[in-house]
Design a protein around this motif. Structure first.
Motif, PDB file in Angstrom:
ATOM      1  N   UNK A   1       0.834  -1.203   0.000  1.00 28.05           N
ATOM      2  CA  UNK A   1       0.000   0.000   0.000  1.00 28.05           C
ATOM      3  C   UNK A   1       0.869   1.255   0.000  1.00 28.05           C
ATOM      4  N   UNK A   2       1.947   1.222   0.789  1.00 22.25           N
ATOM      5  CA  UNK A   2       2.852   2.361   0.816  1.00 22.25           C
ATOM      6  C   UNK A   2       3.477   2.632  -0.536  1.00 22.25           C
ATOM      7  N   UNK A   3       3.860   1.577  -1.235  1.00 23.91           N
ATOM      8  CA  UNK A   3       4.451   1.752  -2.566  1.00 23.91           C
ATOM      9  C   UNK A   3       3.410   2.208  -3.580  1.00 23.91           C
ATOM     10  N   UNK A   4       2.173   1.764  -3.411  1.00 26.27           N
ATOM     11  CA  UNK A   4       1.103   2.233  -4.297  1.00 26.27           C
ATOM     12  C   UNK A   4       0.925   3.740  -4.134  1.00 26.27           C
ATOM     13  N   UNK A   5       0.918   4.193  -2.877  1.00 28.77           N
ATOM     14  CA  UNK A   5       0.801   5.635  -2.616  1.00 28.77           C
ATOM     15  C   UNK A   5       1.974   6.384  -3.242  1.00 28.77           C
ATOM     16  N   UNK A   6       3.182   5.838  -3.100  1.00 31.73           N
ATOM     17  CA  UNK A   6       4.357   6.484  -3.689  1.00 31.73           C
ATOM     18  C   UNK A   6       4.269   6.494  -5.208  1.00 31.73           C
ATOM     19  N   UNK A   7       3.785   5.400  -5.787  1.00 30.72           N
ATOM     20  CA  UNK A   7       3.650   5.333  -7.246  1.00 30.72           C
ATOM     21  C   UNK A   7       2.694   6.420  -7.739  1.00 30.72           C
TER      22      UNK A   7
END
Length: 246
Positions: free
Chosen positions: A160-166
């Protein structure tokens, strides 16, 4: 005031280069941890055979998980700091005629990087049990299925954190493209915007890690995406610094 914000954005770009580099190292240790987890059962059997019950404390997964967690925390902290500084750089573009997209960049950079980093950190500290399994064969005949529960990072939160960063990098790419003619280096701004969008898209497949569908492939995609983001930070550094006299 605008000159000061561009200097802050430049510092953010330099720190962002370090952040992306740490992110790439994070991907490498992520892959090492996933490999150690996949081999955990076989490692336990081998180490217990040679060292008895004390063999568990010699398992490679313990050191790789500790290193992965440490790098994850450093990565999260750097994301927050660089995101805030880059956001201030975008605010400088708003003050020099960049329009509403400067505010979009400010809010997206600060909120997106902070939220993404927080989720990654939460995934590291909120561990969950997962099962490592393996089959012992005798002359190609499966004899025994061994399973072993172990506490691992919560990869759902990390994903989820990487999705937000993406999404954050995609939005920042769009903002950069929208304001490219406002910067002193429009060609560099255009390249930064395009690479930021593409790099963000490459981070999405990290979902393969959480879903356990070719997890190493998901890490490879994230590594490539962060390598592109590293180049983006280099370009943002040059763009903000060159725009300091606007």
């Amino acid at each position: 005031m605008s000159r000061a914000t561009f200097y802050v954005g430049t510092i953010g770009g330099i720190l962002g280069i370090l952040t992306a580099a740490i992110g790439m190292i994070w991907c490498i240790y992520n892959a090492i941890f996933l490999t150690d987890f996949a081999n955990l059962v076989y490692d336990i059997l081998a180490f217990q055979y040679y060292f008895g019950d004390l063999g568990y404390f010699l398992l490679p997964i313990l050191s790789s998980e500790a290193t992965f967690s440490m790098i994850s925390k450093i990565f999260a902290i750097l994301l927050i700091i660089s995101g805030i500084l880059i956001g201030i750089g975008f605010f400088g573009m708003y003050r020099t005629g960049g329009g509403a997209m400067g505010i979009v960049g400010l809010i997206t950079s600060i909120v997106g990087s902070s939220l993404g980093a927080t989720l990654i950190y939460l995934g590291i500290i909120s561990k969950v049990y997962d099962i490592s399994s393996g089959v012992v064969y005798f002359i190609f005949i499966p004899l025994v299925l061994y399973t072993y529960p172990v506490l691992v990072p919560n990869f759902f939160y990390i994903w989820l954190g990487l999705v937000v960063l993406a999404i954050t990098f995609i939005m920042l790419g769009v903002s950069t493209l929208a304001m490219r003619e406002t910067f002193s280096m429009p060609s560099a701004a255009t390249a930064a915007g395009v690479l930021s969008i593409i790099g963000g898209c490459f981070i999405f497949p990290y979902v393969l890690v959480w879903m356990k569908l070719i997890p190493l492939l998901g890490v490879v995609f994230a590594f490539i995406g962060l390598a592109m983001i590293l180049v983006v930070f280099i370009l943002w550094t040059a763009v903000f610094f060159s725009s300091r006299n606007l």
